[in-house]
Design a protein around this motif. Structure first.
Motif, PDB file in Angstrom:
ATOM      1  N   ARG A 158      13.869   6.467  -5.371  1.00  0.00           N
ATOM      2  CA  ARG A 158      13.809   7.912  -5.125  1.00  0.00           C
ATOM      3  C   ARG A 158      12.464   8.238  -4.472  1.00  0.00           C
ATOM      4  NH1 ARG A 158      17.352  12.530  -6.073  1.00  0.00           N
ATOM      5  NH2 ARG A 158      18.380  11.151  -7.530  1.00  0.00           N
ATOM      6  N   GLY A 159      12.507   8.656  -3.217  1.00  0.00           N
ATOM      7  CA  GLY A 159      11.274   8.954  -2.497  1.00  0.00           C
ATOM      8  C   GLY A 159      10.687  10.300  -2.885  1.00  0.00           C
ATOM      9  N   LYS A 160       9.472  10.537  -2.412  1.00  0.00           N
ATOM     10  CA  LYS A 160       8.846  11.840  -2.689  1.00  0.00           C
ATOM     11  C   LYS A 160       9.578  12.963  -1.969  1.00  0.00           C
ATOM     12  CE  LYS A 160       4.371   9.854  -3.773  1.00  0.00           C
ATOM     13  NZ  LYS A 160       2.989   9.574  -3.359  1.00  0.00           N
ATOM     14  N   ASN A 161      10.369  12.623  -0.970  1.00  0.00           N
ATOM     15  CA  ASN A 161      11.216  13.642  -0.320  1.00  0.00           C
ATOM     16  C   ASN A 161      12.561  13.798  -1.050  1.00  0.00           C
ATOM     17  OD1 ASN A 161      12.456  11.267   0.365  1.00  0.00           O
ATOM     18  ND2 ASN A 161      12.120  11.456   2.577  1.00  0.00           N
ATOM     19  N   GLU A 162      12.684  13.139  -2.206  1.00  0.00           N
ATOM     20  CA  GLU A 162      13.879  13.188  -3.063  1.00  0.00           C
ATOM     21  C   GLU A 162      15.077  12.445  -2.481  1.00  0.00           C
ATOM     22  OE1 GLU A 162      13.597  14.161  -6.133  1.00  0.00           O
ATOM     23  OE2 GLU A 162      11.591  14.964  -5.850  1.00  0.00           O
ATOM     24  N   ILE A 164      16.927   8.809  -1.046  1.00  0.00           N
ATOM     25  CA  ILE A 164      16.899   7.402  -1.435  1.00  0.00           C
ATOM     26  C   ILE A 164      16.272   6.598  -0.299  1.00  0.00           C
ATOM     27  CG2 ILE A 164      18.340   5.382  -1.962  1.00  0.00           C
ATOM     28  CD1 ILE A 164      18.131   7.506  -4.220  1.00  0.00           C
ATOM     29  N   VAL A 165      15.248   5.850  -0.634  1.00  0.00           N
ATOM     30  CA  VAL A 165      14.551   5.049   0.377  1.00  0.00           C
ATOM     31  C   VAL A 165      14.979   3.592   0.222  1.00  0.00           C
ATOM     32  CG1 VAL A 165      12.336   4.490   1.418  1.00  0.00           C
ATOM     33  CG2 VAL A 165      12.577   6.613   0.102  1.00  0.00           C
ATOM     34  N   ASN A 166      15.691   3.114   1.219  1.00  0.00           N
ATOM     35  CA  ASN A 166      16.120   1.712   1.219  1.00  0.00           C
ATOM     36  C   ASN A 166      15.004   0.870   1.846  1.00  0.00           C
ATOM     37  OD1 ASN A 166      17.618  -0.449   3.249  1.00  0.00           O
ATOM     38  ND2 ASN A 166      18.521  -0.391   1.225  1.00  0.00           N
ATOM     39  N   GLY A 193       8.470   1.583  -4.739  1.00  0.00           N
ATOM     40  CA  GLY A 193       8.294   3.033  -4.788  1.00  0.00           C
ATOM     41  C   GLY A 193       7.389   3.487  -3.654  1.00  0.00           C
ATOM     42  N   CYS A 194       7.131   4.777  -3.593  1.00  0.00           N
ATOM     43  CA  CYS A 194       6.348   5.353  -2.491  1.00  0.00           C
ATOM     44  C   CYS A 194       4.852   5.054  -2.603  1.00  0.00           C
ATOM     45  CB  CYS A 194       6.528   6.866  -2.459  1.00  0.00           C
ATOM     46  SG  CYS A 194       8.206   7.382  -2.059  1.00  0.00           S
ATOM     47  N   GLY A 195       4.377   4.763  -3.809  1.00  0.00           N
ATOM     48  CA  GLY A 195       2.938   4.520  -3.981  1.00  0.00           C
ATOM     49  C   GLY A 195       2.129   5.725  -3.534  1.00  0.00           C
ATOM     50  N   ASP A 196       1.075   5.460  -2.760  1.00  0.00           N
ATOM     51  CA  ASP A 196       0.176   6.546  -2.343  1.00  0.00           C
ATOM     52  C   ASP A 196       0.659   7.290  -1.106  1.00  0.00           C
ATOM     53  OD1 ASP A 196      -1.538   5.962  -4.378  1.00  0.00           O
ATOM     54  OD2 ASP A 196      -2.721   4.540  -3.179  1.00  0.00           O
ATOM     55  N   CYS A 197       1.763   6.862  -0.530  1.00  0.00           N
ATOM     56  CA  CYS A 197       2.252   7.509   0.699  1.00  0.00           C
ATOM     57  C   CYS A 197       2.609   8.972   0.421  1.00  0.00           C
ATOM     58  CB  CYS A 197       3.486   6.764   1.210  1.00  0.00           C
ATOM     59  SG  CYS A 197       4.112   7.411   2.767  1.00  0.00           S
ATOM     60  N   HIS A 198       2.347   9.845   1.406  1.00  0.00           N
ATOM     61  CA  HIS A 198       2.744  11.253   1.259  1.00  0.00           C
ATOM     62  C   HIS A 198       3.164  11.820   2.614  1.00  0.00           C
ATOM     63  CE1 HIS A 198      -1.287  11.969   2.787  1.00  0.00           C
ATOM     64  NE2 HIS A 198      -1.720  11.173   1.824  1.00  0.00           N
ATOM     65  N   THR A 199       3.577  10.940   3.514  1.00  0.00           N
ATOM     66  CA  THR A 199       3.877  11.355   4.883  1.00  0.00           C
ATOM     67  C   THR A 199       4.956  12.432   4.951  1.00  0.00           C
ATOM     68  OG1 THR A 199       3.345   9.115   5.532  1.00  0.00           O
ATOM     69  CG2 THR A 199       4.502  10.429   7.155  1.00  0.00           C
ATOM     70  N   CYS A 200       6.017  12.276   4.145  1.00  0.00           N
ATOM     71  CA  CYS A 200       7.095  13.278   4.206  1.00  0.00           C
ATOM     72  C   CYS A 200       6.612  14.634   3.696  1.00  0.00           C
ATOM     73  CB  CYS A 200       8.315  12.813   3.412  1.00  0.00           C
ATOM     74  SG  CYS A 200       7.939  12.380   1.709  1.00  0.00           S
ATOM     75  N   LEU A 201       5.676  14.616   2.745  1.00  0.00           N
ATOM     76  CA  LEU A 201       5.154  15.881   2.221  1.00  0.00           C
ATOM     77  C   LEU A 201       4.333  16.594   3.297  1.00  0.00           C
ATOM     78  CD1 LEU A 201       3.942  14.700  -1.327  1.00  0.00           C
ATOM     79  CD2 LEU A 201       6.212  15.402  -0.616  1.00  0.00           C
ATOM     80  N   ALA A 240       9.910  11.301   9.408  1.00  0.00           N
ATOM     81  CA  ALA A 240       8.527  11.038   8.976  1.00  0.00           C
ATOM     82  C   ALA A 240       8.458   9.738   8.179  1.00  0.00           C
ATOM     83  CB  ALA A 240       8.022  12.205   8.137  1.00  0.00           C
ATOM     84  N   CYS A 241       9.438   9.542   7.302  1.00  0.00           N
ATOM     85  CA  CYS A 241       9.449   8.327   6.473  1.00  0.00           C
ATOM     86  C   CYS A 241       9.653   7.091   7.350  1.00  0.00           C
ATOM     87  CB  CYS A 241      10.550   8.448   5.420  1.00  0.00           C
ATOM     88  SG  CYS A 241      10.593   7.082   4.250  1.00  0.00           S
ATOM     89  N   TYR A 242      10.636   7.167   8.248  1.00  0.00           N
ATOM     90  CA  TYR A 242      10.956   5.996   9.070  1.00  0.00           C
ATOM     91  C   TYR A 242       9.822   5.655  10.039  1.00  0.00           C
ATOM     92  CZ  TYR A 242      13.293   2.865  12.279  1.00  0.00           C
ATOM     93  OH  TYR A 242      13.604   1.771  13.050  1.00  0.00           O
ATOM     94  N   ASP A 244       6.493   7.099  10.257  1.00  0.00           N
ATOM     95  CA  ASP A 244       5.060   7.254   9.970  1.00  0.00           C
ATOM     96  C   ASP A 244       4.625   6.890   8.554  1.00  0.00           C
ATOM     97  OD1 ASP A 244       4.571   8.248  12.588  1.00  0.00           O
ATOM     98  OD2 ASP A 244       5.362  10.191  11.972  1.00  0.00           O
ATOM     99  N   SER A 245       5.542   6.483   7.694  1.00  0.00           N
ATOM    100  CA  SER A 245       5.142   6.210   6.300  1.00  0.00           C
ATOM    101  C   SER A 245       4.380   4.893   6.211  1.00  0.00           C
ATOM    102  CB  SER A 245       6.388   6.130   5.417  1.00  0.00           C
ATOM    103  OG  SER A 245       7.076   4.925   5.674  1.00  0.00           O
ATOM    104  N   VAL A 246       3.891   4.601   5.026  1.00  0.00           N
ATOM    105  CA  VAL A 246       3.174   3.329   4.816  1.00  0.00           C
ATOM    106  C   VAL A 246       4.091   2.125   5.048  1.00  0.00           C
ATOM    107  CG1 VAL A 246       1.430   4.235   3.231  1.00  0.00           C
ATOM    108  CG2 VAL A 246       3.603   3.418   2.325  1.00  0.00           C
ATOM    109  N   TYR A 247       5.392   2.351   5.002  1.00  0.00           N
ATOM    110  CA  TYR A 247       6.356   1.249   5.182  1.00  0.00           C
ATOM    111  C   TYR A 247       6.887   1.152   6.617  1.00  0.00           C
ATOM    112  CZ  TYR A 247       6.590   0.929   0.076  1.00  0.00           C
ATOM    113  OH  TYR A 247       6.291   0.756  -1.251  1.00  0.00           O
ATOM    114  N   ARG A 248       6.297   1.926   7.536  1.00  0.00           N
ATOM    115  CA  ARG A 248       6.901   2.033   8.874  1.00  0.00           C
ATOM    116  C   ARG A 248       7.067   0.680   9.567  1.00  0.00           C
ATOM    117  NH1 ARG A 248       1.836   4.017   8.873  1.00  0.00           N
ATOM    118  NH2 ARG A 248       0.301   3.122  10.287  1.00  0.00           N
TER     119      ARG A 248
HETATM  120  S1  SF4 Z   1       7.440   9.147   3.656  1.00  0.00           S
HETATM  121 FE1  SF4 Z   1       6.308   7.933   2.162  1.00  0.00          FE
HETATM  122  S2  SF4 Z   1       6.251   9.255   0.327  1.00  0.00           S
HETATM  123 FE2  SF4 Z   1       7.883  10.060   1.625  1.00  0.00          FE
HETATM  124  S3  SF4 Z   1       9.738   9.030   0.929  1.00  0.00           S
HETATM  125 FE3  SF4 Z   1       8.933   7.803   2.631  1.00  0.00          FE
HETATM  126  S4  SF4 Z   1       7.672   6.216   1.622  1.00  0.00           S
HETATM  127 FE4  SF4 Z   1       8.013   7.870   0.124  1.00  0.00          FE
END
Ligand code: SF4
Ligand code: SF4
Length: 253
Positions: A158-162, A164-166, A193-201, A240-242, A244-248
């Motif tokens: 469950r991502g911070k954007n609520e 599901i992050v595969n 999990g999302c860890g410290d990422c907050h890109t979607c926020l 944003a998640c796809y 620019d996130s920490v997992y991009r």
């Molecule tokens: S952008 Fe970052 S914080 Fe938001 S759902 Fe994706 S990994 Fe999680």
């Protein structure tokens, strides 16, 4: 057939359906009881209704299959091109149309799987529902959360954007589910999990302020109706998640 043989048969069916629509797929299997327990009470009622006379058996040893199809990359890149007030809506509609196409493909796939293995398909969340209800809370009793099924079966976290992050496709997926008593190998929730990422926020004031807002989903619902695309979507938090996130660097559609 044993649990692994059964699971393989379902996987093959899903792959065939994905191939037919030129889409990539993900599958997970959760215990029915763990999904039921994790749902909000109003959705537990809906799951009971959908289960019909089979509810007790499903609760005892049934499963819920989570199926996901991923958006093509070009669809995600068509989201919110430009800036607030001058977005390229024609381009954004590429994503909005893919949303409809993925829902239809999921509905066909879930119906076929349910019919071939004996079960009940729960189709993808309904297109067009956002404009028909007067508040997002009207929506909860109408559906069973595919996100809870996907979480419980390890399709994603469950991502911070609520959403599901595969781990491979990010949150650029759509979901449907199938209830069944066919013995299947369960798949476990992910520990990622999302860890410290907050890109979607960072891209959405409603998500950013979700702790303070009474229900940020209502602001989201109004925003996507206001956008006026061919389906009720926005997707800025998906892109944003796809992108620019920490997992991009590990996501690939
Ligand atoms: S952008 Fe970052 S914080 Fe938001 S759902 Fe994706 S990994 Fe999680
Ligand atoms: S879909 Fe759009 S409005 Fe809704 S949470 Fe995501 S970015 Fe915000």
């Amino acid at each position: 057939m044993d649990v692994d043989g059964n699971s393989e048969s379902v996987r093959v069916l899903l792959m065939e359906e994905a191939g037919r629509h030129n889409l990539e797929e993900v599958m997970g299997v959760a215990p029915f009881a763990s999904v039921y327990k994790a749902l909000m009470p109003v959705q537990q009622g809906r799951l009971r209704e959908l289960s019909g006379d089979g509810f007790d058996e499903l609760l005892r040893d049934g499963s819920i299959i989570s199926i996901a199809f991923a958006y093509p990359e070009h669809a995600v890149d068509s989201i919110a091109v430009g800036s607030e007030g001058s977005y390229d809506k024609e381009r954004w509609n590429i994503y909005a149309r893919e949303y409809i196409r993925l829902n239809e493909a999921l509905n066909e796939a879930s119906a076929r799987i349910a019919s071939e293995i004996g079960g009940v398909a729960i189709p993808a969340t309904m297109t067009g529902i956002a404009a028909k209800i007067s508040h997002v809370e009207d929506y909860y009793p109408l559906v069973v959360s595919h996100r809870v099924v996907a979480e419980q079966s390890g399709v994603g976290w469950r991502g911070k954007n609520e959403l599901i992050v595969n781990p491979r496709f990010s949150c650029a997926i759509r979901l449907a589910s199938v209830l069944t008593t066919l013995p299947l190998r369960r798949t476990l929730p992910t520990t990622m999990g999302c860890g410290d990422c907050h890109t979607c926020l960072d891209v959405c004031p409603y998500l950013r302020n979700k702790e303070e807002l009474q229900n940020y989903r209502e602001q989201c619902r109004r925003y996507l109706i206001h956008l006026g695309l061919v389906s009720d979507v926005c997707g800025k938090c998906v892109k944003a998640c796809y992108r620019d996130s920490v997992y991009r660097d590990q996501f690939k559609l």
